[in-house]
Scaffold this motif. Sequence first.
Motif, short mmCIF file in Angstrom:
data_model
loop_
_atom_site.label_atom_id
_atom_site.label_comp_id
_atom_site.label_asym_id
_atom_site.label_seq_id
_atom_site.Cartn_x
_atom_site.Cartn_y
_atom_site.Cartn_z
N LYS A 6 40.12 35.29 44.41
CA LYS A 6 40.19 34.97 42.98
C LYS A 6 39.48 36.00 42.11
O LYS A 6 39.86 36.20 40.95
CB LYS A 6 39.58 33.59 42.73
N ARG A 7 38.44 36.66 42.63
CA ARG A 7 37.61 37.50 41.77
C ARG A 7 37.63 38.97 42.15
O ARG A 7 37.61 39.84 41.26
CB ARG A 7 36.16 36.99 41.82
N ASP A 8 37.61 39.28 43.44
CA ASP A 8 37.37 40.65 43.87
C ASP A 8 38.60 41.36 44.43
O ASP A 8 38.59 42.58 44.56
CB ASP A 8 36.26 40.67 44.94
N MET A 9 39.64 40.64 44.77
CA MET A 9 40.82 41.27 45.34
C MET A 9 41.51 42.13 44.29
O MET A 9 41.78 41.65 43.18
CB MET A 9 41.79 40.22 45.88
N PRO A 10 41.82 43.40 44.59
CA PRO A 10 42.49 44.25 43.59
C PRO A 10 43.89 43.71 43.27
O PRO A 10 44.65 43.34 44.16
CB PRO A 10 42.57 45.61 44.31
N ASP A 40 34.20 31.86 50.96
CA ASP A 40 34.00 33.29 50.69
C ASP A 40 35.32 34.02 50.52
O ASP A 40 35.47 34.87 49.62
CB ASP A 40 33.20 33.93 51.83
N PRO A 55 45.30 40.87 42.05
CA PRO A 55 45.70 39.63 42.73
C PRO A 55 47.09 39.15 42.33
O PRO A 55 47.81 38.57 43.14
CB PRO A 55 44.61 38.63 42.31
N ARG A 58 36.82 33.03 47.16
CA ARG A 58 36.15 33.71 46.05
C ARG A 58 36.63 35.16 45.95
O ARG A 58 36.85 35.67 44.84
CB ARG A 58 34.63 33.67 46.26
N TRP A 59 36.80 35.81 47.09
CA TRP A 59 37.29 37.19 47.09
C TRP A 59 38.72 37.25 46.54
O TRP A 59 39.05 38.15 45.75
CB TRP A 59 37.25 37.76 48.50
#
Length: 238
Positions: free
Chosen positions: A95-99, A89, A101, A92-93
């Motif tokens: 790679k995809r959701d972190m402002p 989890d 990156p 995934r955050w």
Amino acid sequence: MDYNWNWGVLFEEQYLSWLISGVGWTFSVALSAWVLALLVGVLIGVGRTLPNRPIAFLCTTYVEIFRNVPLLVQLFLWYFVVPEIVPQDMGRWMKRDMPNPEFVTAVIGLGLYTASRVAEQVRAGINAVGKGLVAASYANGFSTAQTYRYVLLPISFRLIVPPMTSEFLTIFKNSSLALTIGLLELTAQSQQIAEYTFQGFEAYTAATIIYVVIALMATVIAQMLEKYTQIPGFVGKA
């Protein structure tokens, strides 16, 4: 050489905005990483000089690992490898959701790498103070924490201003490696301008001039700070 010089391309709205954006990202990465490097580097540098052997060993291990692994490799590890080895989890955050990156990764990688170099400067500054002052502080009833707080750190921080200037300039130059993980800082934007306009000489010359201006500004500020913090008998003329 038959080359069609066109300096005006740098002042076209689109490409000028790219350069300005690149400068902004360069400053953001370098200054954020510098804050991280100072916080971690001071702690590690102090830890290396403590009489507590386990702490000194751990701090030395940190310095040897981060200082001897190339920065580019470290950036790749933080950006490509770490998200794959943390819990799913969190990965995934990252790679995809972190402002932003790329920005966060560049700050962490560059900051922790530079912290190992800052730590060495701090350690050298503490060791340069001399055993006489340390013995005098203990003789006056100071604890180890008080000796560091009131004697070692105030003097050592003033002694290491010149070498820290070099580290500060280096972190700006090293920020250019962030382009390898997709951050559009100054070097990346210059490369992009060169690819769009085929005016590579102009684009990279502009980047070079900007880096030189940044270095000169930092040097002048550092010289003023060095003069202000100079300790008679330790640095320069008494």
